[in-house]
Design an enzyme around this catalytic site. Sequence first.
Site, PDB file in Angstrom:
ATOM      1  N   TYR A 163       0.693  -1.249   0.300  1.00  0.00           N
ATOM      2  CA  TYR A 163      -0.208  -0.170  -0.085  1.00  0.00           C
ATOM      3  C   TYR A 163       1.372   1.489  -0.451  1.00  0.00           C
ATOM      4  O   TYR A 163       0.945   2.363  -0.589  1.00  0.00           O
ATOM      5  CB  TYR A 163      -0.860   0.344   1.001  1.00  0.00           C
ATOM      6  CG  TYR A 163      -1.517   1.571   1.271  1.00  0.00           C
ATOM      7  CD1 TYR A 163      -2.918   0.891   0.478  1.00  0.00           C
ATOM      8  CD2 TYR A 163      -1.577   2.080   2.690  1.00  0.00           C
ATOM      9  CE1 TYR A 163      -3.683   1.706   0.708  1.00  0.00           C
ATOM     10  CE2 TYR A 163      -2.843   3.071   2.332  1.00  0.00           C
ATOM     11  CZ  TYR A 163      -3.877   3.454   1.306  1.00  0.00           C
ATOM     12  OH  TYR A 163      -4.381   3.971   1.670  1.00  0.00           O
ATOM     13  N   LYS A 167       1.638   4.051  -2.997  1.00  0.00           N
ATOM     14  CA  LYS A 167       1.184   5.767  -2.874  1.00  0.00           C
ATOM     15  C   LYS A 167       2.196   6.539  -3.113  1.00  0.00           C
ATOM     16  O   LYS A 167       2.044   7.455  -3.045  1.00  0.00           O
ATOM     17  CB  LYS A 167       0.431   5.560  -1.400  1.00  0.00           C
ATOM     18  CG  LYS A 167      -1.022   5.339  -1.834  1.00  0.00           C
ATOM     19  CD  LYS A 167      -2.152   5.212  -2.143  1.00  0.00           C
ATOM     20  CE  LYS A 167      -3.951   5.361  -2.104  1.00  0.00           C
ATOM     21  NZ  LYS A 167      -4.465   6.075  -3.082  1.00  0.00           N
TER      22      LYS A 167
END
Length: 271
Positions: A163, A167
Amino acid sequence: MQRLHQKVALITGAARGIGEAIARAFVDEGAIVIVTDIDHQLGTAVANSLGDRAIYLPLDVRDESAWQAATAEVLQRFGMLHVLVNNAGITGFENGFENGFVAHDPEHASLSDWRAVLATNLDGVFLGCKYAIQTMRKTAVRGSIVNISSRSGLVGIPAATAYAASKAAVRNHTKSVALYCAEQGLPIRCNSIHPAAILTPMWEPMLGQGDDRDARMRDLVRECPMKRFGMPQEVATVAVLLASDEAAYMNGSELNIDGGMLAGSVVRPVS
């Protein structure tokens, strides 16, 4: 005059959470909104609740052919696209912990789990930017692409490495897109928003529904100077700004919405 009067905006992952809040804020500001998601029931319900200024289109952001179909449909129906919000994203923990914890740390994460997160969070943004640029170029509009990154794209997250990596890549790709469009002489801006601790369904697997839910919530925002979760509507207001002509000189920028977490520590040193 409404800030997004008659702008055509496509929002990914708009069936719930931040995406839904952005869709509602955009309609309130006069936009025509294309709600997209892979949850067709919820997506349709959101679009219907927004009235005649919104429609629902199914869109799996990982699928290039789906992007081609969606942007073609937008051009056919509305003749142009002014705004894209790349919001769809996953953490990898969506299925909760009932069947055992899914490892996302750098030592134990599986390659398939790593790729699944990047497919949505990064491939989806790449494809969204690609087809938004092509669509906006065709109709010579003043366009705005808003990518939803995360505080996790600015700091390391040991238990959620895929994650965080995805990002961080969204943050950087935003700047590349902004520079590319400027080099091409295209009036298309691209900026990123970096939320943290926003109370969306993404947090539910960690919060649970037990008697300790409130305690878990307090624990999760312990390091936030404001000592609370942010709300999706607070992210939506920033998306409205970036989508509007008021932000005409903002390009390749990143805006943090984190209650002050990236500002530094609020703990006073002990002498």
